[in-house]
Design an enzyme around this catalytic site. Structure first.
Site, PDB file in Angstrom:
ATOM      1  CG  HIS A 113      -0.285   0.028   2.534  1.00 34.07           C
ATOM      2  ND1 HIS A 113       0.232   1.173   3.095  1.00 34.07           N
ATOM      3  CD2 HIS A 113      -0.070  -0.960   3.443  1.00 34.07           C
ATOM      4  CE1 HIS A 113       0.743   0.898   4.282  1.00 34.07           C
ATOM      5  NE2 HIS A 113       0.586  -0.390   4.514  1.00 34.07           N
ATOM      6  CB  CYS A 129       1.754  -3.507   5.168  1.00 27.06           C
ATOM      7  SG  CYS A 129       0.185  -4.238   5.669  1.00 27.06           S
TER       8      CYS A 129
END
Length: 234
Positions: A113, A129
């Site tokens: 992301h 992440c």
């Protein structure tokens, strides 16, 4: 193998794909994005040592593009292994930048992301992440589809690491998954290989320690790693 960053990327990709084929524990979910406008012929390689991502042509193994990234902190490492993009969303949520691509990691919600903290790019800063600059994640989003393979390797507890985390109940990750697999192979852990150190795994760790006359503790430490024949790279 410590000088792996000097290997041609095509050789390195082949090596990590062979290694991580054995720990691809997720299953491909049905496609959940209805607006896919991209090329289908890519793999993604994430290097947590150099904190770079490589977009690779599947047919030629040539690097099409590279991007700087941020990976997980040592306390919350990124998921080492071979994964699949199972969902794509724009504007997924505050703090996650302008694009989100979900990965099929079984022990938590992980993805690729953007970020509203661009100064973290180039460091080990996330909760696991893979963070990218918003302009870069928007470019990647257009190029890849649901079903794209993502190989993540390296970092403080990765393939080329010279030590492992001390694990305690509640921890999650590829290292937990590997301990589960080793215990199962030795006839102990019979639960789901999910990378989560839960109650069922705790009982088997104690049983294994008793049977092998090890210190009785729930912790997974150097003593247990050695008995499981999990040897870190020197």
């Amino acid at each position: 193998m410590k000088n792996h960053r000097f290997l041609p990327i095509t050789i390195l990709l082949t090596l990590v794909l062979i290694f991580f084929t054995n720990i691809n524990v997720g299953a491909l979910n049905p496609e959940v994005s209805s607006n896919i406008e991209n090329n289908t012929n890519h793999n993604i390689l994430v290097d947590l040592n150099d904190l770079k991502m490589f977009l690779i042509d599947k047919d030629t193994n040539e690097v099409i593009k590279s991007y700087p990234i941020a990976g997980g902190k040592p306390s919350t490492p990124s998921p080492i292994g071979t994964w699949t993009i199972i969902g794509k969303e724009a504007d997924w949520g505050k703090g996650f930048g302008s694009r989100w691509m979900a990965l099929n990691v079984p022990w938590g919600k992980y993805g690729i992301h953007g970020t509203n903290k661009p100064l973290t790019i180039g460091g080990a800063e996330s909760l696991g992440c893979i963070r990218m600059f918003n302009k870069d994640v928007e470019d990647l989003y257009k190029r890849v589809r649901v079903g794209t393979t993502v190989v993540i390797y390296g970092g403080p507890y990765g393939l080329y690491s010279n030590h492992f985390r001390n694990l305690i109940p509640g921890d999650r990750g590829a290292d937990v998954w590997e301990v589960q697999r080793r215990l199962r192979d030795k006839g102990y852990y019979l639960g789901k290989l999910d990378g989560v150190y839960g109650d069922g795994m705790k009982a088997q760790v104690i049983r294994f320690r008793k049977d092998n006359k090890l210190t009785l503790t729930h912790n997974i430490d150097k003593e247990l790693y050695e008995k499981l024949e999990m040897n870190a790279f020197e």
